[in-house]
Design a protein around this motif. Structure first.
Motif, PDB file in Angstrom:
ATOM      1  N   PHE A 388     135.285 -17.937  52.456  1.00 37.36           N
ATOM      2  CA  PHE A 388     134.533 -16.909  51.739  1.00 37.36           C
ATOM      3  C   PHE A 388     135.203 -15.544  51.906  1.00 37.36           C
ATOM      4  N   SER A 389     135.743 -15.277  53.100  1.00 34.00           N
ATOM      5  CA  SER A 389     136.436 -14.016  53.330  1.00 34.00           C
ATOM      6  C   SER A 389     137.644 -13.875  52.415  1.00 34.00           C
ATOM      7  N   ARG A 390     138.421 -14.948  52.261  1.00 34.75           N
ATOM      8  CA  ARG A 390     139.579 -14.899  51.361  1.00 34.75           C
ATOM      9  C   ARG A 390     139.141 -14.712  49.911  1.00 34.75           C
ATOM     10  N   GLU A 391     138.030 -15.330  49.542  1.00 38.45           N
ATOM     11  CA  GLU A 391     137.531 -15.177  48.170  1.00 38.45           C
ATOM     12  C   GLU A 391     137.088 -13.746  47.900  1.00 38.45           C
ATOM     13  N   VAL A 392     136.408 -13.128  48.865  1.00 37.04           N
ATOM     14  CA  VAL A 392     135.951 -11.752  48.672  1.00 37.04           C
ATOM     15  C   VAL A 392     137.139 -10.797  48.565  1.00 37.04           C
ATOM     16  N   LEU A 393     138.165 -11.004  49.383  1.00 28.43           N
ATOM     17  CA  LEU A 393     139.364 -10.163  49.278  1.00 28.43           C
ATOM     18  C   LEU A 393     140.031 -10.313  47.923  1.00 28.43           C
ATOM     19  N   ASP A 394     140.125 -11.539  47.439  1.00 29.24           N
ATOM     20  CA  ASP A 394     140.709 -11.771  46.118  1.00 29.24           C
ATOM     21  C   ASP A 394     139.867 -11.126  45.032  1.00 29.24           C
ATOM     22  N   LEU A 395     138.557 -11.190  45.192  1.00 30.65           N
ATOM     23  CA  LEU A 395     137.658 -10.592  44.211  1.00 30.65           C
ATOM     24  C   LEU A 395     137.800  -9.075  44.184  1.00 30.65           C
ATOM     25  N   LEU A 396     137.853  -8.445  45.341  1.00 29.87           N
ATOM     26  CA  LEU A 396     137.958  -6.992  45.392  1.00 29.87           C
ATOM     27  C   LEU A 396     139.306  -6.512  44.863  1.00 29.87           C
ATOM     28  N   LYS A 397     140.377  -7.252  45.123  1.00 35.23           N
ATOM     29  CA  LYS A 397     141.696  -6.827  44.672  1.00 35.23           C
ATOM     30  C   LYS A 397     141.851  -6.919  43.160  1.00 35.23           C
ATOM     31  N   ASN A 398     141.143  -7.839  42.543  1.00 36.49           N
ATOM     32  CA  ASN A 398     141.354  -8.079  41.116  1.00 36.49           C
ATOM     33  C   ASN A 398     140.215  -7.595  40.225  1.00 36.49           C
ATOM     34  N   GLN A 399     139.001  -7.472  40.767  1.00 32.99           N
ATOM     35  CA  GLN A 399     137.861  -7.110  39.939  1.00 32.99           C
ATOM     36  C   GLN A 399     137.265  -5.759  40.291  1.00 32.99           C
ATOM     37  N   GLY A 400     137.345  -5.367  41.557  1.00 41.83           N
ATOM     38  CA  GLY A 400     136.729  -4.119  41.970  1.00 41.83           C
ATOM     39  C   GLY A 400     137.542  -2.910  41.541  1.00 41.83           C
ATOM     40  N   SER A 401     136.824  -1.806  41.222  1.00 42.55           N
ATOM     41  CA  SER A 401     137.493  -0.549  40.901  1.00 42.55           C
ATOM     42  C   SER A 401     137.965   0.078  42.200  1.00 42.55           C
ATOM     43  N   HIS A 402     139.281   0.258  42.334  1.00 37.67           N
ATOM     44  CA  HIS A 402     139.894   0.753  43.571  1.00 37.67           C
ATOM     45  C   HIS A 402     139.497  -0.110  44.762  1.00 37.67           C
ATOM     46  N   CYS A 403     139.399  -1.405  44.528  1.00 38.77           N
ATOM     47  CA  CYS A 403     139.050  -2.376  45.574  1.00 38.77           C
ATOM     48  C   CYS A 403     137.679  -2.086  46.167  1.00 38.77           C
ATOM     49  N   ARG A 404     136.768  -1.593  45.356  1.00 35.40           N
ATOM     50  CA  ARG A 404     135.395  -1.345  45.796  1.00 35.40           C
ATOM     51  C   ARG A 404     134.433  -1.972  44.801  1.00 35.40           C
ATOM     52  N   LEU A 405     133.287  -2.437  45.315  1.00 34.91           N
ATOM     53  CA  LEU A 405     132.308  -3.119  44.467  1.00 34.91           C
ATOM     54  C   LEU A 405     130.920  -2.874  45.037  1.00 34.91           C
ATOM     55  N   PRO A 406     129.949  -2.431  44.214  1.00 35.26           N
ATOM     56  CA  PRO A 406     128.565  -2.296  44.706  1.00 35.26           C
ATOM     57  C   PRO A 406     127.987  -3.659  45.086  1.00 35.26           C
ATOM     58  N   ILE A 407     127.212  -3.661  46.142  1.00 36.67           N
ATOM     59  CA  ILE A 407     126.613  -4.924  46.583  1.00 36.67           C
ATOM     60  C   ILE A 407     125.646  -5.458  45.536  1.00 36.67           C
ATOM     61  N   SER A 408     125.012  -4.562  44.798  1.00 37.14           N
ATOM     62  CA  SER A 408     124.069  -5.005  43.768  1.00 37.14           C
ATOM     63  C   SER A 408     124.749  -5.803  42.659  1.00 37.14           C
ATOM     64  N   LYS A 409     126.073  -5.618  42.485  1.00 36.52           N
ATOM     65  CA  LYS A 409     126.810  -6.340  41.448  1.00 36.52           C
ATOM     66  C   LYS A 409     127.664  -7.465  42.010  1.00 36.52           C
ATOM     67  N   PHE A 410     127.561  -7.717  43.303  1.00 32.53           N
ATOM     68  CA  PHE A 410     128.455  -8.689  43.911  1.00 32.53           C
ATOM     69  C   PHE A 410     128.193 -10.102  43.398  1.00 32.53           C
ATOM     70  N   VAL A 411     126.942 -10.507  43.363  1.00 33.82           N
ATOM     71  CA  VAL A 411     126.609 -11.890  42.989  1.00 33.82           C
ATOM     72  C   VAL A 411     127.045 -12.184  41.563  1.00 33.82           C
ATOM     73  N   SER A 412     126.749 -11.274  40.636  1.00 35.53           N
ATOM     74  CA  SER A 412     127.134 -11.496  39.238  1.00 35.53           C
ATOM     75  C   SER A 412     128.649 -11.474  39.057  1.00 35.53           C
ATOM     76  N   THR A 413     129.324 -10.562  39.752  1.00 37.38           N
ATOM     77  CA  THR A 413     130.784 -10.505  39.656  1.00 37.38           C
ATOM     78  C   THR A 413     131.428 -11.746  40.262  1.00 37.38           C
ATOM     79  N   TYR A 414     130.896 -12.206  41.369  1.00 40.52           N
ATOM     80  CA  TYR A 414     131.403 -13.434  42.003  1.00 40.52           C
ATOM     81  C   TYR A 414     131.251 -14.620  41.053  1.00 40.52           C
ATOM     82  N   HIS A 415     130.101 -14.713  40.404  1.00 38.22           N
ATOM     83  CA  HIS A 415     129.862 -15.819  39.464  1.00 38.22           C
ATOM     84  C   HIS A 415     130.810 -15.745  38.282  1.00 38.22           C
ATOM     85  N   GLN A 416     131.054 -14.553  37.799  1.00 34.82           N
ATOM     86  CA  GLN A 416     131.935 -14.393  36.645  1.00 34.82           C
ATOM     87  C   GLN A 416     133.395 -14.665  36.996  1.00 34.82           C
TER      88      GLN A 416
END
Length: 851
Positions: A388-416
């Motif tokens: 899960f840690s590797r998945e979150v790092l991959d998600l932040l590097k490719n989907q987050g703005s400046h490698c940041r993501l609000p927690i309120s949008k984490f579940v939907s972004t992870y699913h997408q």
């Protein structure tokens, strides 16, 4: 008469209450600090005026010894006090006798325990504000939940409840709401109101401050149940909560030194400073070195610890104001990047900045709430968390703005992004915030409340930047580049623009300085160059790399297109030579680094599928063809006709010999480029090819040079060697001859000529075999070699730059040869190197192993 009895009963009850107060557990007062006045607290809890102001008194359990006949419920005066909902929900009888029973503590969640914010590191308060009973026992039926009334247990339950047994109950039903929790919340509200002028505060503001300070929900209805502590009135359209004067006087700080830990700096902030519950701090752009020095100065002014919520105010008071930038770095993350400073959670949920080694008690943050875990931490759960840690790092590097993501949008972004749901229960948690807190080495949670965001930790960011730069530098010929070229090279390599903020820094200079201590990169600040770190290899490793270069040519020359997939290189090497390829022998830790060192021999390309291919360079392909033709000529008994060359080449090597691939018109022209190796015999019908024999003069010269160096302890200056050769053998040598014709036997270092590692081994062989008439069995040689050298291990061929003993002896055939097979092998010294025929005494030593 009845009135007198009633009055006597009340006096007896008050005296027993005072004695019960004296015997109460002092643990409930531990939250008040070491300097509190015990007598004041006792008077506070037992004063009759305090009872009239709705604070209950404790009743001891010795009232159970009195008879029920002594109770006169009609004569007991009931105080008109509001009974809290928690008391109304209790299922036990609310008689004077049962009120003396100390109820068992209900299970308090971890969040409730941690969420206390009192100074002096004292346990949470346990003051019991029990409410006097406002109804008789006959009214208990009205307080029983309707679900129990309708159940089969209702008659039994009511009968046992309404019975007048004098012995105390041995077991109680669990409470719906803990009285201790209610009393703790009451004390927290009271202490929070004491911080406001006139102990009054707008109701909405009070709820916001409470939720921000303690990170616990608070409903307005709960405040209305505290009428014995606060008074709520409407004033100008706003509801105002005010601490009751009677309660306020008895909790004066002059008597009880109890106060909440402030979430803001009391030095640089006003007393009515309101902390944003979301901890919304600015995004800044400032030099990291300057910022780190300023933060250290602030911590020294604050005795090594300061609240994070008021950090912008403290910083602006001493330095320039922190301006919020759209493309800046969160100030909380920027502070955590400083090596000797950390952000911890102190008492309660207040984030504080302090030095990493603060003297005294330091409060470490709770990584995650273990009360919400449904399974024990085991190996399987840890493996899932790592994935899960590797998945979150991959998600932040490719989907987050400046490698940041609000927690309120984490579940939907992870699913997408991953096309599957994020099931928190699979990792043993019930809340997403607890799951994210369980991987603190990978991600950092910034802010608080509803605006919390996650980002990559500084440690992972620096590791990521280092790996990106290493990949870029490996494609550079010199393994180095200018620091100013990093944005351009990054965009070329990764097909996306380079942004410093993506790595958690504001400027490129700060980002590069953070990796200067890395073991894989070397930063030359004076020249503005960053380059790969390469361990200084020994001369033996360099020589062994030259032997490996010949092995690579020998292996690739028989393969189609003179190439092989990178993944198959190691197994093919093992299959071809019969021994493993150990890259440590050549001074490297990875095969890719070893092959990149041989840039003039092989090149590494990628095919259309992205797979790495190892192929000989164009120069080495010509050398490989020459070796193949030599092998074909040797199989043809010394001569091969030109017309049969293409056919035999295709049959043996499964690769066509096309001169057009090398820019030549025909095969004869290709062979003429190898005239120094081949001889051509022309006939009327065809041309025969043969291998040129070695020049006997050069061969004898080589033997004489080796022998001269052996007689001089394996090395001489060039001019001394030249003079000895002229005196003893009447032969002249040059430096170019040593670098070319004699390169396999001697090394040229400045103006010094010395033997190569295998020739030094040959020198040891000469020393051992000369007293034995120049011959010795192979097994005896190995044992005698170990005895003479005094070594604790046997003879290792890698000590002389070769992987096997067979390869090592093949390299010294000019001095000694191995005859025979298996157990009948014998080592024979060539006649020229038998030192017994020299009459003058000579002391022989070896530069590597001394006898």
């Amino acid at each position: 008469m009845s009135f007198i009895m009633s009055h006597d009963y009340q006096q007896q009850q008050q005296q027993q209450a005072k004695s019960a107060t004296a015997q109460m557990n002092l643990n409930v007062l531990s939250c008040l600090g070491p300097d509190f006045d015990k007598q004041t607290v006792f008077n506070l809890l037992s004063d009759s005026n305090y009872i009239e102001s709705s604070l209950a008194q404790s009743i001891t359990s010795n009232l159970w010894t009195s008879s029920p006949s002594q109770w006169n419920h009609t004569l007991i005066q009931e105080a008109p006090v509001y009974t809290p909902r928690s008391v109304m929900n209790e299922l036990e009888p609310q008689s004077p006798t049962s009120a003396a029973i100390k109820r068992p503590l209900s299970d308090v969640s971890n969040r409730t325990i941690v969420g206390r914010s009192l100074t002096n590191n004292q346990p949470p308060p346990k003051l019991e504000f029990s409410t006097p009973v406002r109804s008789s026992i006959s009214d208990l039926y009205n307080r029983v939940p309707s679900s129990i009334k309708r159940s089969r247990l209702a008659p039994t339950f009511l009968a046992s409840t309404l019975s007048h047994e004098t012995s105390p109950p041995t077991k109680q039903l669990p409470s719906v709401t803990s009285t201790i929790d209610t009393n703790e919340r009451t004390l927290e509200i009271a202490l929070l109101l004491k911080e406001h002028p006139d102990c009054s505060c707008v109701l909405v503001t009070l709820i916001q401050e409470y939720q921000s300070r303690f990170q616990k929900p608070l409903h307005v209805s709960e405040l209305y149940t505290m009428k014995h502590v606060i008074d709520i009135q409407d004033c100008g359209g706003n509801r105002i909560a005010r601490l009751l004067p009677a309660f306020r006087v008895r909790f004066d700080e002059n008597y009880i030194h109890t106060q909440l830990e402030q979430p803001y700096c009391i030095i640089h902030c006003l007393k009515n400073f309101i902390v944003n519950p979301d901890l919304d701090l600015p995004f800044i752009q400032i030099s990291f070195r300057t910022f780190a020095d300023n933060v250290r100065q602030l911590l020294i002014q604050h005795n090594g610890s300061m609240p994070l919520a008021s950090f912008p105010q403290c910083y602006s008071h001493n330095f320039e104001s922190l301006i919020d930038h759209d493309d800046g770095v969160p100030v909380e993350h920027y502070i955590s990047c400083i090596k000797d400073i950390q952000i911890v959670t102190g008492q309660g949920v207040i984030k504080k900045i302090q030095f990493s080694h603060t003297p005294g008690t330091s409060f470490m943050p709770t990584l995650f709430d273990t009360s919400n875990m449904h399974v024990d931490t085991c190996v399987e759960v840890q493996q899932r968390l790592q994935q899960f840690s590797r998945e979150v790092l991959d998600l932040l590097k490719n989907q987050g703005s400046h490698c940041r993501l609000p927690i309120s949008k984490f579940v939907s972004t992870y699913h997408q992004y991953f096309n599957r749901q994020c099931r928190v229960a699979d990792y043993g948690f019930s809340k997403i915030i607890d799951l994210l807190s369980a991987i603190p080495k990978s991600i950092q949670i910034l802010g608080d409340g509803n605006k919390r965001i996650i980002t990559i930790t500084h440690r992972c960011q620096m590791k990521r930047f280092t790996n990106d730069i290493i990949r870029i530098l490996k494609n550079k010929p010199q393994r180095s580049m200018s620091i100013s070229e990093i944005p351009i090279e990054y965009e070329i390599a990764y097909k996306k623009p380079f942004c410093v903020v993506d790595f958690g820094m504001c400027y490129l200079e700060d980002l590069v300085n953070e990796v200067k201590d890395n073991k894989e990169l070397v930063l030359d600040a004076d020249k503005g160059i960053i380059k790969l770190y390469r361990k200084e290899r020994t001369n033996l490793e360099i020589y062994a790399t030259g032997n490996f270069q010949q092995d690579v040519i020998d292996m690739l020359r028989i393969l189609p297109d003179f190439s092989i997939p990178f993944q198959k290189f190691i197994p093919s090497y093992h299959h071809h030579f019969g021994y493993q390829c150990k890259v440590q022998t050549y001074g490297f830790s990875r095969l890719i680094d070893l092959l990149e060192e041989l840039s003039d021999v092989v090149k590494i390309n990628e095919d259309k599928n992205g797979e790495k291919i190892v192929q000989l360079t164009s120069t080495m392909i010509g050398h490989a063809i020459l070796l193949n033709i030599e092998q074909l000529i040797q199989k043809s008994h010394g001569q091969l006709k030109l017309k049969d060359l293409r056919i035999q080449y295709l049959q043996v090597y499964r690769n066509e010999l096309n001169p057009e691939d090398y820019g030549l018109s025909n095969l004869e022209t290709l062979l003429l480029t190898m005239i120094d190796k081949f001889e051509f015999h022309y006939t009327e019908t065809d041309i025969s090819i043969s291998i040129k024999e070695s020049n006997p003069i050069i061969l004898q010269l080589t033997k004489n040079v080796i022998l001269t160096l052996m007689l001089s302890q394996c090395q001489l200056s060039f001019w001394q060697l030249k003079q000895d050769m002229l005196v003893h053998f009447k032969q002249d040598i040059t430096l170019n001859m040593c670098r070319n014709e004699l390169r396999n036997y001697v090394e040229v270092i400045d103006q010094t000529i010395r033997l190569t590692p295998p020739m030094i081994f040959a020198y040891n062989v000469v020393l051992l075999l000369s007293p034995c008439d120049g011959r010795m069995s192979y097994d005896d040689f190995i044992v005698e070699y170990q005895r003479q050298t005094g070594s604790s291990h046997l003879l290792y061929p890698t000590d002389y730059g070769f992987p096997t003993m067979l390869r090592l002896f093949d390299s010294i055939q000019l001095v000694a040869q191995v005859r025979g097979r298996r157990n009948f092998k014998i080592i024979i010294l060539n006649p020229e190197f038998r030192l017994g025929r020299y009459t003058h005494p000579i002391t022989f030593t070896t530069p590597i192993t001394s006898f």
